[in-house]
Structures are given as C-alpha cells and as structure tokens.
Design an enzyme around this catalytic site. Structure first.
Site, PDB file in Angstrom:
ATOM      1  N   SER A 176       0.717  -1.021   0.021  1.00  0.00           N
ATOM      2  CA  SER A 176      -0.128   0.048  -0.195  1.00  0.00           C
ATOM      3  C   SER A 176       0.909   1.261  -0.043  1.00  0.00           C
ATOM      4  CB  SER A 176      -0.932  -0.087   1.326  1.00  0.00           C
ATOM      5  OG  SER A 176      -1.749   0.954   1.227  1.00  0.00           O
ATOM      6  N   THR A 177       0.677   2.086   0.949  1.00  0.00           N
ATOM      7  CA  THR A 177       1.447   3.395   1.139  1.00  0.00           C
ATOM      8  C   THR A 177       2.912   3.306   0.733  1.00  0.00           C
ATOM      9  OG1 THR A 177      -0.144   4.147   2.524  1.00  0.00           O
ATOM     10  CG2 THR A 177       1.912   5.484   2.506  1.00  0.00           C
ATOM     11  N   HIS A 203      -2.715  -0.939  -3.170  1.00  0.00           N
ATOM     12  CA  HIS A 203      -3.975  -0.213  -3.045  1.00  0.00           C
ATOM     13  C   HIS A 203      -3.649   1.056  -3.735  1.00  0.00           C
ATOM     14  CE1 HIS A 203      -4.471  -1.884   1.390  1.00  0.00           C
ATOM     15  NE2 HIS A 203      -4.856  -2.547   0.354  1.00  0.00           N
ATOM     16  N   MET A 296       0.049   1.066   5.222  1.00  0.00           N
ATOM     17  CA  MET A 296      -0.765   1.722   6.151  1.00  0.00           C
ATOM     18  C   MET A 296      -1.892   0.420   6.678  1.00  0.00           C
ATOM     19  SD  MET A 296      -2.657   5.497   6.677  1.00  0.00           S
ATOM     20  CE  MET A 296      -1.100   6.198   5.884  1.00  0.00           C
ATOM     21  N   ASP A 299      -4.293  -4.704   6.353  1.00  0.00           N
ATOM     22  CA  ASP A 299      -4.949  -5.399   5.370  1.00  0.00           C
ATOM     23  C   ASP A 299      -3.989  -6.393   5.052  1.00  0.00           C
ATOM     24  OD1 ASP A 299      -6.586  -6.348   3.235  1.00  0.00           O
ATOM     25  OD2 ASP A 299      -5.585  -4.987   1.872  1.00  0.00           O
TER      26      ASP A 299
END
Length: 356
Positions: A176-177, A203, A296, A299
């Site tokens: 993600s991030t 993401h 972050m 998940d």
C-alpha cells in the site's frame, strides 16, 4: 506537531488542502507556494516536515521541483495527483524521483474522505523526515551531522525467523502506502526465467494501475501486465490487480488461474490483500510465497494466517525500509513472517525460495 508546506498553483486547492490538514490539531501548515520556484525558496526558509506537491504548475512543474528539492532541501513529499492517465504517469515518475506517496484529487466526490486520507498520509510521511534527509545527503555527498541517527532494528530482537523452503511457483504481494518504488525495485531485480508467477495487490486508484503495470513492464526483465479475469499463471510474469477490483487465485479444473472480481464489494480496500493471500493459501498451499510490503493498516494479516496454515511461507519488509510500517508490522506481530528483510534483500530471497 507536523509542519506542512502546501504547493499548488490553484488558490482554491491551496486553501482547501490547508484547511483540511489543520482539522487535525497536530498538523500546522507553515507555508504555501503557488509554483515550484516559490516552493524551493520556502523549503529552504521553513523547517517543514512534509511537502504536498502538485504536478502541473507554471514556471517550474512538480517533477522538476521535486528533483531540485531532493538536492537542496530534501524532505518527505506527498504528490497531489489528477485522476488521469497523464497524471498517473507523472506521479509514478515522481515517486522514482523521491516522492514517498501520492493522493488523487477527488474532493468533488467526497471531501471528508479525501481530508481524512490526506491527514493520515501526511502524518505517516512526516515520520520519515530524518531518514529522507540522511539518504539524500549521502546521495548528494553532503556532510552528515555527527550525531547518530536512530534507526529501527532490522527485525524485532525477540523474533525467531524460520527458513522458507522451496520450490514455490506462486508469489503473492500485498502493498500500500509507499509501495510503487519498492515494487519496482523488487520486480526489476528478478530474472526473465523466474520459475514462478507473481500477483500484486497494490492499494491504488483504477486510473493508476494500468500505467503502473506498463511502467513496470518497461523496466523489468519479467513481463508485467494489468490482470484480466481468467489470465493463466505464467512463470516469469507478474499481474497487477486493477484498482477498485480484487485479485485472487481460483481453480479451473485442476489448473489455477487469476480471478479479477468485484467481490467482496464491502471490502475496506480494493484490492484487498486478505483475499489474495487467503485464496492463494487455499488453492496453492505450499506452492505459495507471500510478500508483505510497506503500507498503512493491517490489510492482509487475516489472509496471511490462512496462507501459513496451508503451508505457505511469508516474507515481511522490515521497519527501517518501510515508508509506513503497518501491514508488515501486523503480520510480524502475529508471528506469521518466516523472514523479515530489508527492501534491498527481498528480490534475492524470492529467487532463492522459488527455485528451492
């Protein structure tokens, strides 16, 4: 207190971003700039922790500003990107130039959600300020202060790593991030004859995943495409999940294939890493290697439990090399990671494990 410099050529956007940021009492906008030249001047004058940076600006655009910034006043940068293909391509290039993350301009759809995500990302990126300054001082051959910089340990001191034995012909990646540069670093180091297929759940908005896959394909020896429902698992190939949808593994008769679906529609993240990890575990079991990268939240942790129960193994990125130590931390805290590795070491570990 997180100090932010907001850079955008639109007066409306500068004011809106500043207003949304300062809804958090722990965030203070210490300055704004309407173009890159003004941004560089204020970056030298102000001790900001994070810069939010627009891509398209007069006099000096976002990409040129970013390149100069990292030579003169390096700091964490959050790109504010338009939801267009050209915006996606510029943003992905910005992350190669040193930006840590991006957020798409979608205030017209949901201002509150945009503001919440903006504040979360700015706060997370601010924690990387010291690391960014040290990194670019080294790159630019600038004298480094003698005071030691506190870094996270490579792994928790009480964590027992266990070997991942191969061969394994499926690699599933959750990220993600801060993910795009790390995914590029890893995939671009893999050989064309890698005896495994890779599925990536990043993401990312739908407008970005196609350009992201094309960019990866242009710099990698393995093939990289945006996944299509029904794609067959091919060695030496990586599939990136389309933004806003989910990627998983399903069986068609005796053979596994890629599934790209809209379910679960109520998932917090689209794609959700949980579904990818769980489906890989249930359908491929011991043939699977999971890789949890910067991001972050948590998940993927629940899906990783299933993956491990079915005989899969898991690599987690270490805290020191994560932009945000959330998703890897969740699987490490749950004692699910077989190995905890720096981003620079993950490609070699994948090659070693899949070849057995």
């Amino acid at each position: 207190m997180t100090r932010v410099l907001v850079v955008d050529d639109s007066t409306f956007m500068r004011n809106a971003i500043a207003s949304l940021l300062e809804q958090d009492p722990e965030i203070k906008v210490v300055g704004t700039a309407r173009d890159g030249l003004e941004a560089l001047q204020k970056a030298e004058e102000l001790d900001a922790d994070v810069m939010t940076l627009d891509v398209e600006m007069p006099r000096l655009g976002g990409l040129e500003t970013l390149q100069r910034l990292m030579k003169t006043s390096p700091m964490p940068v959050l790109m504010i990107s338009s939801l267009t293909e050209s915006g996606a391509e510029s943003t992905l290039k910005a992350m190669e130039y040193g930006a840590l993350d991006f957020i798409p301009k979608n205030m017209s759809n949901d201002r509150d959600s945009f503001g919440l995500e903006l504040r979360r990302k700015v706060t997370a990126l601010a924690r990387r300020k010291a690391i960014i300054r040290l990194k670019y001082r080294r790159i630019n051959n600038i004298a480094i202060p003698t005071a030691p910089l506190t870094r996270a340990p490579a792994q928790p001191t009480d964590y027992v790593q266990t070997p991942c034995h191969g061969p394994r012909d499926l690699v599933v990646v959750g990220v993600s991030t801060g993910g795009p540069p790390v995914v590029q670093k890893i995939l671009s180091a893999l050989p064309a004859d890698l005896p495994a297929c890779i599925l990536v759940a990043q993401h990312m908005p739908a407008a970005f995943t196609g350009p992201f896959a094309k960019r990866l394909d242009s710099v990698c020896s393995i093939g990289v495409t945006e996944a299509v429902d029904g794609d067959r698992l091919k060695n030496g190939h990586a599939y990136v999940c389309p933004g806003g949808r989910h990627i998983s593994v399903r069986m068609r008769g005796p053979l596994p294939e890629v599934a790209v679906t809209d379910e679960p529609r109520d998932a917090l993240y689209k794609p959700t890493v949980n579904l990818l990890m769980e489906s890989a575990g249930k359908n491929m079991g011991r043939r699977t290697l999971g890789v949890m990268l910067t991001g972050m939240g948590s998940d993927g942790c629940e899906g990783a439990k299933v993956l491990k129960e079915k005989g899969g193994c898991l690599i987690a990125q270490n805290e020191a090399s994560c932009v945000v130590y959330g998703m890897p931390k969740a699987v490490i805290d749950a004692k699910l990671a077989n190995q905890i590795l720096d981003a620079d070491d993950i490609a070699q570990a994948i090659m070693t494990i899949v070849k057995g």
